[in-house]
Design a protein around this motif. Structure first.
Motif, PDB file in Angstrom:
ATOM      1  N   TRP A   1      48.548  27.423  43.542  1.00 31.40           N
ATOM      2  CA  TRP A   1      48.180  28.876  43.136  1.00 31.40           C
ATOM      3  C   TRP A   1      46.868  28.943  43.629  1.00 31.40           C
ATOM      4  N   ILE A   2      46.346  30.367  43.675  1.00 30.32           N
ATOM      5  CA  ILE A   2      45.090  30.682  44.174  1.00 30.32           C
ATOM      6  C   ILE A   2      44.478  31.278  43.174  1.00 30.32           C
ATOM      7  N   ASN A   3      43.137  31.055  42.627  1.00 27.86           N
ATOM      8  CA  ASN A   3      42.592  31.794  41.531  1.00 27.86           C
ATOM      9  C   ASN A   3      41.105  32.548  42.316  1.00 27.86           C
ATOM     10  N   VAL A   4      41.113  33.911  42.159  1.00 34.71           N
ATOM     11  CA  VAL A   4      40.005  34.625  42.895  1.00 34.71           C
ATOM     12  C   VAL A   4      38.987  34.611  41.880  1.00 34.71           C
ATOM     13  N   LYS A   5      37.742  33.912  42.355  1.00 37.65           N
ATOM     14  CA  LYS A   5      36.661  33.920  41.586  1.00 37.65           C
ATOM     15  C   LYS A   5      35.764  35.140  41.994  1.00 37.65           C
ATOM     16  N   ARG A   6      35.524  35.594  43.341  1.00 37.29           N
ATOM     17  CA  ARG A   6      35.119  36.685  43.608  1.00 37.29           C
ATOM     18  C   ARG A   6      36.112  37.667  44.149  1.00 37.29           C
ATOM     19  N   GLY A   7      36.397  38.767  43.702  1.00 38.50           N
ATOM     20  CA  GLY A   7      37.381  39.595  44.510  1.00 38.50           C
ATOM     21  C   GLY A   7      36.826  40.934  44.390  1.00 38.50           C
ATOM     22  N   PRO A   8      37.734  41.847  44.757  1.00 36.05           N
ATOM     23  CA  PRO A   8      39.288  41.511  45.157  1.00 36.05           C
ATOM     24  C   PRO A   8      39.582  40.745  46.498  1.00 36.05           C
ATOM     25  N   LEU A   9      40.421  40.008  46.414  1.00 37.22           N
ATOM     26  CA  LEU A   9      40.866  39.237  47.694  1.00 37.22           C
ATOM     27  C   LEU A   9      42.202  40.149  48.295  1.00 37.22           C
ATOM     28  N   THR A  10      42.083  41.082  49.097  1.00 39.29           N
ATOM     29  CA  THR A  10      43.309  41.594  49.718  1.00 39.29           C
ATOM     30  C   THR A  10      43.838  40.649  50.877  1.00 39.29           C
ATOM     31  N   MET A  11      45.254  40.395  50.896  1.00 40.91           N
ATOM     32  CA  MET A  11      45.544  39.217  52.046  1.00 40.91           C
ATOM     33  C   MET A  11      46.835  39.714  52.562  1.00 40.91           C
ATOM     34  N   GLU A  12      47.227  39.094  53.571  1.00 40.65           N
ATOM     35  CA  GLU A  12      48.781  39.199  54.084  1.00 40.65           C
ATOM     36  C   GLU A  12      49.129  37.536  53.953  1.00 40.65           C
ATOM     37  N   ILE A  13      50.065  37.324  53.110  1.00 44.53           N
ATOM     38  CA  ILE A  13      50.655  36.147  52.895  1.00 44.53           C
ATOM     39  C   ILE A  13      51.957  36.007  53.713  1.00 44.53           C
ATOM     40  N   THR A  14      52.158  34.821  54.372  1.00 44.88           N
ATOM     41  CA  THR A  14      53.285  34.531  55.254  1.00 44.88           C
ATOM     42  C   THR A  14      53.911  33.297  54.470  1.00 44.88           C
ATOM     43  N   VAL A  15      55.145  33.712  53.965  1.00 41.52           N
ATOM     44  CA  VAL A  15      55.849  32.688  53.237  1.00 41.52           C
ATOM     45  C   VAL A  15      57.338  32.686  53.682  1.00 41.52           C
ATOM     46  N   PRO A  16      58.169  31.602  53.368  1.00 41.51           N
ATOM     47  CA  PRO A  16      59.799  31.782  53.714  1.00 41.51           C
ATOM     48  C   PRO A  16      60.215  32.772  52.630  1.00 41.51           C
ATOM     49  N   GLU A  17      61.220  33.535  53.366  1.00 38.70           N
ATOM     50  CA  GLU A  17      61.909  34.589  52.726  1.00 38.70           C
ATOM     51  C   GLU A  17      62.659  34.061  51.315  1.00 38.70           C
ATOM     52  N   ASN A  18      62.521  34.698  50.099  1.00 38.56           N
ATOM     53  CA  ASN A  18      62.890  34.446  49.068  1.00 38.56           C
ATOM     54  C   ASN A  18      61.981  33.523  47.962  1.00 38.56           C
ATOM     55  N   VAL A  19      60.922  33.039  48.468  1.00 39.70           N
ATOM     56  CA  VAL A  19      59.909  32.246  47.893  1.00 39.70           C
ATOM     57  C   VAL A  19      59.233  33.096  47.042  1.00 39.70           C
ATOM     58  N   LYS A  20      59.219  32.817  45.554  1.00 42.17           N
ATOM     59  CA  LYS A  20      58.285  33.598  44.826  1.00 42.17           C
ATOM     60  C   LYS A  20      56.875  33.487  44.835  1.00 42.17           C
ATOM     61  N   VAL A  21      56.436  34.687  45.052  1.00 43.87           N
ATOM     62  CA  VAL A  21      54.665  34.930  45.110  1.00 43.87           C
ATOM     63  C   VAL A  21      54.537  35.993  43.891  1.00 43.87           C
ATOM     64  N   ILE A  22      53.946  35.573  43.020  1.00 45.87           N
ATOM     65  CA  ILE A  22      53.484  36.199  41.554  1.00 45.87           C
ATOM     66  C   ILE A  22      52.028  36.337  41.610  1.00 45.87           C
ATOM     67  N   ILE A  23      51.731  37.779  41.078  1.00 48.65           N
ATOM     68  CA  ILE A  23      50.366  37.973  41.176  1.00 48.65           C
ATOM     69  C   ILE A  23      50.313  37.917  39.401  1.00 48.65           C
ATOM     70  N   ARG A  24      49.335  37.113  38.722  1.00 42.63           N
ATOM     71  CA  ARG A  24      49.204  36.996  37.531  1.00 42.63           C
ATOM     72  C   ARG A  24      47.937  36.849  36.908  1.00 42.63           C
ATOM     73  N   PRO A  25      47.498  37.055  35.569  1.00 46.00           N
ATOM     74  CA  PRO A  25      46.282  36.840  35.229  1.00 46.00           C
ATOM     75  C   PRO A  25      46.057  35.102  35.328  1.00 46.00           C
ATOM     76  N   ALA A  26      44.542  35.112  35.122  1.00 48.77           N
ATOM     77  CA  ALA A  26      44.162  33.793  35.417  1.00 48.77           C
ATOM     78  C   ALA A  26      44.558  32.666  34.415  1.00 48.77           C
TER      79      ALA A  26
END
Length: 311
Positions: free
Chosen positions: A280-305
């Motif tokens: 996981w990636i924890n944003v210390k100074r943000g926001p961080l807007t990004m384009e993430i490239t992953v295999p299809e169906n891999v779960k990418v979840i935004i959650r509280p730290a």
């Protein structure tokens, strides 16, 4: 599985705190919504020392509440260090004082389920293996010197984990066995952050961002996973070459035969982006807007730290 749950008084559900989202299957969540449970949080020893269990407990309860799950109790354990096992027995006895109890234990593959069962029983009654799926049917055994019977069930394979897109041996390299690797980065526009060969993301600048705006984030994963920041034009050469060492030969070729997709995500300061089965990636100074490239169906979840660093 369902017949074992119906015969039991309580569910012991094991989750891996290092890959929390990767610990879920819809089947487990459905059972936890409908039956009494104690949630066992494994690998608590791999978190940084400054994290207090109360903080993690609140985070777990909040994450479960999002799935409409209210558990009877939470137990922090380390199957590797044999920590917290006696506490599980105490919690069961507190809920069912003076009663004979049947407790069904369930968990996804690689969360340490069979190791926990062995520790509860005090001997290697259940075959453990470094590979998934070794518990093939439900098995009942009584915890010595108690009236508690443990019903072990087959491990479940969640969907959406990076670690399940590679061989069992390679997947284990993505499962931390010691303290997790954590490094902090400052990101500039057009840079690509790579979590080894498995996935990558680039920063997207928004209109509100100042010209010199540079988000800061910390990356967490197994120590076998190499973090690397690169210019966009270097990415393909890094993926095709030998810079990253986990994926090799035919396995590397097969991994890149997956259909890769791009997601635009925005992670606010104090939030995290979790990639199931990887880290996981924890944003210390943000926001961080990004384009993430992953295999299809891999779960990418935004959650509280998961935690806030204090030092």
């Amino acid at each position: 599985m369902r017949s074992s749950v119906k015969k039991s008084d309580i569910i012991l559900a094991i989750f891996d705190i290092i890959d929390f989202e990767g610990s879920f299957t819809e089947e487990i969540l459905d059972y936890l919504r409908d039956y009494r449970s104690i949630v066992l949080i494994n690998k608590i020893d791999l978190l940084p020392d400054f994290i207090h269990p109360t903080e993690i407990s609140g985070w777990v309860k909040s994450r479960l509440a999002e799935e409409d799950i209210v558990t009877e109790d939470i137990a922090f354990i380390s199957a590797k260090n044999k920590y917290g096992i006696n506490g599980i027995v105490r919690k069961i006895k507190n809920i069912f004082p003076g009663r004979k109890v049947k407790a069904v234990i369930m968990g996804a593959s690689n969360v340490g389920k069979s190791s926990v069962v062995n520790l509860l029983l005090g001997k290697d009654k259940i075959t453990t293996s470094k590979y998934s799926g070794t518990t093939l049917k439900s098995i009942q055994n009584r915890i010595p010197n108690t009236d508690i019977t443990i019903i072990d069930t087959p491990g479940l394979i969640p969907e959406g984990r990076v670690s399940d897109l590679v061989s069992s041996e390679t997947g284990l390299k993505l499962v931390p066995s010691g303290e997790i690797s954590r490094k902090t980065f400052k990101m500039e526009e057009n840079q690509i952050f790579m979590l080894d060969s498995f996935c990558r993301f680039k920063m997207l600048r928004e209109e509100a961002d100042s010209k010199d705006y540079k988000p800061i984030f910390s990356a967490y994963s197994s120590k076998n996973v190499k973090f690397h920041m690169a210019r966009e034009e270097r990415v393909e050469a890094l993926l095709q070459g030998n810079f990253f060492e986990i994926l090799k030969g035919e396995e590397k070729k097969r991994y890149f035969e997956n259909n890769f997709v791009c997601h635009k995500v925005k992670v606010e300061e104090g939030e995290e982006m979790s990639i199931a089965g990887l880290g996981w990636i924890n944003v210390k100074r943000g926001p961080l807007t990004m384009e993430i490239t992953v295999p299809e169906n891999v779960k990418v979840i935004i959650r509280p730290a998961l935690f806030k660093r204090r030092r």
